[in-house]
Design a protein around this motif. Sequence first.
Motif, PDB file in Angstrom:
ATOM      1  N   PRO A  80       0.874  -1.297   0.018  1.00  0.00           N
ATOM      2  CA  PRO A  80      -0.009   0.003   0.053  1.00  0.00           C
ATOM      3  C   PRO A  80       0.828   1.456   0.009  1.00  0.00           C
ATOM      4  O   PRO A  80       1.839   1.348   0.592  1.00  0.00           O
ATOM      5  N   LYS A  81       0.327   2.397  -0.777  1.00  0.00           N
ATOM      6  CA  LYS A  81       1.218   3.431  -0.662  1.00  0.00           C
ATOM      7  C   LYS A  81       1.009   4.278   0.323  1.00  0.00           C
ATOM      8  O   LYS A  81       2.198   4.885   0.827  1.00  0.00           O
ATOM      9  N   SER A  82       0.032   4.285   0.967  1.00  0.00           N
ATOM     10  CA  SER A  82      -0.015   4.971   2.224  1.00  0.00           C
ATOM     11  C   SER A  82       0.759   4.255   3.566  1.00  0.00           C
ATOM     12  O   SER A  82       0.465   3.010   3.537  1.00  0.00           O
ATOM     13  N   ASN A  83       1.462   4.874   4.306  1.00  0.00           N
ATOM     14  CA  ASN A  83       2.193   4.271   5.409  1.00  0.00           C
ATOM     15  C   ASN A  83       2.959   3.122   4.896  1.00  0.00           C
ATOM     16  O   ASN A  83       2.900   1.885   5.716  1.00  0.00           O
ATOM     17  N   ALA A  84       3.645   3.107   3.793  1.00  0.00           N
ATOM     18  CA  ALA A  84       4.375   2.098   3.251  1.00  0.00           C
ATOM     19  C   ALA A  84       5.582   1.422   4.098  1.00  0.00           C
ATOM     20  O   ALA A  84       5.709   0.262   4.253  1.00  0.00           O
ATOM     21  N   GLU A  85       6.184   2.373   4.851  1.00  0.00           N
ATOM     22  CA  GLU A  85       7.043   1.780   5.943  1.00  0.00           C
ATOM     23  C   GLU A  85       6.537   0.706   6.721  1.00  0.00           C
ATOM     24  O   GLU A  85       7.140  -0.263   7.044  1.00  0.00           O
ATOM     25  N   PHE A  86       5.321   1.129   7.332  1.00  0.00           N
ATOM     26  CA  PHE A  86       4.748   0.023   8.024  1.00  0.00           C
ATOM     27  C   PHE A  86       4.281  -1.080   7.562  1.00  0.00           C
ATOM     28  O   PHE A  86       4.712  -2.315   8.073  1.00  0.00           O
ATOM     29  N   TRP A  87       3.891  -1.020   6.346  1.00  0.00           N
ATOM     30  CA  TRP A  87       3.616  -2.318   5.683  1.00  0.00           C
ATOM     31  C   TRP A  87       4.674  -3.363   5.339  1.00  0.00           C
ATOM     32  O   TRP A  87       4.894  -4.221   5.277  1.00  0.00           O
ATOM     33  N   VAL A  88       5.769  -2.608   4.864  1.00  0.00           N
ATOM     34  CA  VAL A  88       6.955  -3.155   4.559  1.00  0.00           C
ATOM     35  C   VAL A  88       7.344  -3.988   5.932  1.00  0.00           C
ATOM     36  O   VAL A  88       7.843  -5.257   5.709  1.00  0.00           O
ATOM     37  N   ALA A  89       7.468  -3.524   7.102  1.00  0.00           N
ATOM     38  CA  ALA A  89       7.926  -3.912   8.225  1.00  0.00           C
ATOM     39  C   ALA A  89       6.888  -5.169   8.479  1.00  0.00           C
ATOM     40  O   ALA A  89       7.361  -6.282   9.043  1.00  0.00           O
ATOM     41  N   LYS A  90       5.714  -4.928   8.324  1.00  0.00           N
ATOM     42  CA  LYS A  90       4.590  -6.048   8.645  1.00  0.00           C
ATOM     43  C   LYS A  90       4.797  -7.213   7.762  1.00  0.00           C
ATOM     44  O   LYS A  90       4.801  -8.315   8.210  1.00  0.00           O
ATOM     45  N   PHE A  91       5.017  -6.991   6.669  1.00  0.00           N
ATOM     46  CA  PHE A  91       5.320  -8.242   5.607  1.00  0.00           C
ATOM     47  C   PHE A  91       6.711  -9.011   5.794  1.00  0.00           C
ATOM     48  O   PHE A  91       6.581  -9.987   5.931  1.00  0.00           O
ATOM     49  N   GLN A  92       7.566  -8.304   6.448  1.00  0.00           N
ATOM     50  CA  GLN A  92       8.696  -8.886   6.753  1.00  0.00           C
ATOM     51  C   GLN A  92       8.726  -9.876   7.899  1.00  0.00           C
ATOM     52  O   GLN A  92       9.209 -10.778   7.893  1.00  0.00           O
ATOM     53  N   ASP A  93       7.918  -9.301   8.810  1.00  0.00           N
ATOM     54  CA  ASP A  93       7.468  -9.830   9.925  1.00  0.00           C
ATOM     55  C   ASP A  93       6.666 -11.016   9.724  1.00  0.00           C
ATOM     56  O   ASP A  93       6.994 -12.333  10.086  1.00  0.00           O
ATOM     57  N   ASN A  94       5.605 -11.060   8.929  1.00  0.00           N
ATOM     58  CA  ASN A  94       4.876 -12.236   8.562  1.00  0.00           C
ATOM     59  C   ASN A  94       5.693 -13.258   7.829  1.00  0.00           C
ATOM     60  O   ASN A  94       5.709 -14.617   8.028  1.00  0.00           O
ATOM     61  N   ARG A  95       6.698 -12.810   6.850  1.00  0.00           N
ATOM     62  CA  ARG A  95       7.461 -13.748   6.200  1.00  0.00           C
ATOM     63  C   ARG A  95       8.526 -14.580   6.984  1.00  0.00           C
ATOM     64  O   ARG A  95       8.778 -15.592   6.958  1.00  0.00           O
ATOM     65  N   ARG A  96       9.007 -13.736   8.121  1.00  0.00           N
ATOM     66  CA  ARG A  96       9.899 -14.272   9.137  1.00  0.00           C
ATOM     67  C   ARG A  96       9.341 -15.201   9.933  1.00  0.00           C
ATOM     68  O   ARG A  96       9.867 -16.428  10.192  1.00  0.00           O
ATOM     69  N   ARG A  97       8.139 -14.976  10.363  1.00  0.00           N
ATOM     70  CA  ARG A  97       7.425 -15.860  11.107  1.00  0.00           C
ATOM     71  C   ARG A  97       6.870 -17.275  10.536  1.00  0.00           C
ATOM     72  O   ARG A  97       6.985 -18.147  10.988  1.00  0.00           O
ATOM     73  N   ASP A  98       6.470 -17.067   9.195  1.00  0.00           N
ATOM     74  CA  ASP A  98       5.928 -18.062   8.353  1.00  0.00           C
ATOM     75  C   ASP A  98       7.439 -19.036   8.077  1.00  0.00           C
ATOM     76  O   ASP A  98       7.089 -20.274   8.240  1.00  0.00           O
TER      77      ASP A  98
END
Length: 138
Positions: A80-98
């Motif tokens: 998502p374009k709004s708050n991209a920094e948050f989303w990048v961190a969230k996706f990295q955490d999700n992938r790491r957890r997976d």
Amino acid sequence: MRTLRPDPAISKRMAGIKQKGTAIETAVATVLRELHLHYRKNVKGLPGSPDFANRSTRWAVFVNGCFWHHHTGCAKASIPKSNAEFWVAKFQDNRRRDANAIRRLRRRGYCVVVVWECHENRIHAKLSKILKRSSVNR
């Protein structure tokens, strides 16, 4: 250090997205039954709480949404374009957890299969790996 937070309006909209009983999960359940593979759903006692699992024959299936688990190379895995920094961190955490959950299950001797939302036409082939492994271990 700044804490990243999603926009409240976006959070509310995202919370309304279905997490269980999605079309792809229903398709996976259908194929598992066709292959005569018995399973439990959302197995909380195993690492990562697999969407489908069988403890006695040691297999687990994760059904991943391409957006939430940020499927590499998939058009549905946009940021998502709004708050991209948050989303990048969230996706990295999700992938790491997976990855951690898959690694822990494999160390326990489980055959782990990941079915991506965009791979509807590949479900049967992916799940057949479980059947091949199960027949070898019998």
